[in-house]
Design an enzyme around this catalytic site. Structure first.
Site, PDB file in Angstrom:
ATOM      1  N   LYS A  51       0.848  -1.204   0.000  1.00 59.54           N
ATOM      2  CA  LYS A  51       0.000   0.000   0.000  1.00 59.54           C
ATOM      3  C   LYS A  51       0.881   1.250   0.000  1.00 59.54           C
ATOM      4  O   LYS A  51       0.610   2.222  -0.721  1.00 59.54           O
ATOM      5  CB  LYS A  51      -0.932  -0.010   1.226  1.00 59.54           C
ATOM      6  CG  LYS A  51      -2.018  -1.068   1.125  1.00 59.54           C
ATOM      7  CD  LYS A  51      -2.774  -1.279   2.435  1.00 59.54           C
ATOM      8  CE  LYS A  51      -3.764  -2.433   2.294  1.00 59.54           C
ATOM      9  NZ  LYS A  51      -4.467  -2.776   3.542  1.00 59.54           N
ATOM     10  N   GLN A  95      -4.215  -1.307   9.870  1.00 54.95           N
ATOM     11  CA  GLN A  95      -4.190  -2.635   9.248  1.00 54.95           C
ATOM     12  C   GLN A  95      -4.803  -3.662  10.200  1.00 54.95           C
ATOM     13  O   GLN A  95      -4.393  -3.779  11.357  1.00 54.95           O
ATOM     14  CB  GLN A  95      -2.736  -3.011   8.897  1.00 54.95           C
ATOM     15  CG  GLN A  95      -2.598  -4.326   8.159  1.00 54.95           C
ATOM     16  CD  GLN A  95      -3.226  -4.299   6.762  1.00 54.95           C
ATOM     17  OE1 GLN A  95      -3.110  -3.324   6.043  1.00 54.95           O
ATOM     18  NE2 GLN A  95      -3.895  -5.379   6.391  1.00 54.95           N
ATOM     19  N   ASP A 118     -10.452   3.325   4.619  1.00 50.10           N
ATOM     20  CA  ASP A 118     -10.951   1.961   4.442  1.00 50.10           C
ATOM     21  C   ASP A 118     -12.479   1.936   4.432  1.00 50.10           C
ATOM     22  O   ASP A 118     -13.081   0.885   4.172  1.00 50.10           O
ATOM     23  CB  ASP A 118     -10.440   1.047   5.565  1.00 50.10           C
ATOM     24  CG  ASP A 118      -9.138   0.349   5.173  1.00 50.10           C
ATOM     25  OD1 ASP A 118      -8.873   0.219   3.962  1.00 50.10           O
ATOM     26  OD2 ASP A 118      -8.392  -0.062   6.088  1.00 50.10           O
TER      27      ASP A 118
END
Ligand code: NAP
Length: 286
Positions: A51, A95, A118
């Site tokens: 990412k 994460q 997200d």
């Protein structure tokens, strides 16, 4: 038609790179993604590294915070609070999964919805379900982009979503509904799964069961999007039995090379979008 997710993702990344240049020209700074990784899970380290590399390639800066596996929830909450308050941070990516002593849902909830790249906070989910502007989870956003590129006509179409997770199934269903499809959502308690799925003009599989979807689930001429990823002795496979279904479907995503590459591409889209939302609403509290 095999839908080439790698090519679509490359196009999205190139578009983000151009728009990041415009953003920098307009505001004098680049969008920035803060990545937060707790613990030593090797797969998570790889995901975060990928990412960050993708950010770098399109001109989004990234700031990485790596915390030890025994980090307390209070310490993580304090870090997230600091990132929320930091005007130099456009997006925050926590994460998942996090170690057992930490409640991942509670920590996700702490992220400022304007920085929720997200799209997993309850506020982002609620905005999606109410049809309001906001940040949409990356994989579902990628599914929609693949459908757009495949030329799917959603209005009035029968769409069936296999799976109802908050990460994939539910947001995909909300996005299809927003596109005026008639949406049916299946899950582990659905009766006659093949019968329901075989009504679909658009079938999205996100069940986490290797090759669950066979020809009996697919209507002739359907568009099939396979979100599943499973590592097997014979390589990666999806939730769809690709070889058995590909001749029946009008268009289908392969695994690998379908939905997978879209997730990071849409993270870049979201980080830029978050930066823009913050400029449009400076000082607006979460
Ligand atoms: P999940 O949280 O495990 O949810 C799976 C869903 O499928 C649940 O709603 C479950 O129903 C349903 N289900 C399970 N077995 C079923 C069956 N036999 N028949 C009908 N429904 C069934 O999984 P997820 O996070 O949504 O992920 C789904 C898949 O996508 C996984 O393979 C995952 O690795 C993959 N994935 C890929 C990406 C990507 O970037 N490409 C991103 C995220 C996930 P219940 O609700 O009734 O339990």
């Amino acid at each position: 038609m095999i839908i080439d997710g790698k090519a679509v993702a490359a196009g999205v990344r190139a578009q983000v790179a151009r728009e990041v240049e415009e953003f920098v020209a307009e505001y004098g700074f680049s969008p920035a993604l803060a990545t937060v990784l707790v613990g030593d899970d090797p797969a998570s380290h790889v995901y975060v590294a990928n990412k960050r590399k993708a950010c770098e390639e399109v001109g989004i800066s990234s700031v990485h915070h790596e915390l030890p596996a025994d980090t307390s929830q209070a310490d993580l909450a304090e870090l997230l609070g600091g990132l929320n308050a930091d005007n130099g941070v456009s997006g925050i990516l926590l994460q998942l999964p996090v170690p057992d002593q930490i409640d991942g849902d509670a920590m996700t909830e702490l992220i400022d919805p304007l920085k929720d790249v997200d799209g997993l906070t309850p506020l982002s989910a609620g905005r999606l379900f109410q049809g309001l502007e906001g940040l949409v989870p990356c994989t579902p956003a990628g599914v929609m982009e693949l459908l757009r590129v495949a030329g799917a006509e959603l209005q009035g179409a029968e769409a069936v979503v296999l799976g109802r997770s908050k990460l994939v199934g539910k947001p995909v269903a909300a996005l299809l509904l927003a596109g005026n499809a008639t949406v049916t959502q299946c899950h582990s308690k659905t009766r006659d799964l093949a019968g329901v799925c075989s009504r679909a003009d658009v079938l999205v599989a996100a069940v986490g069961v290797p090759k669950l979807v066979g020809p009996e689930h697919v209507r002739e001429g359907a568009i099939v999007i396979d979100v599943g990823i499973h590592r097997t002795d014979h390589g990666l496979v999806g939730d769809v039995d690709f070889d058995a279904v590909k001749d029946k479907a009008a268009a289908i995503t392969p695994v690998p090379g379908g939905v997978g590459p879209m997730t990071i591409a849409m993270l870049l889209v979201n980080t830029l979008k978050a930066a823009r939302l913050q400029q449009a609403a400076p000082g607006v509290p979460a």
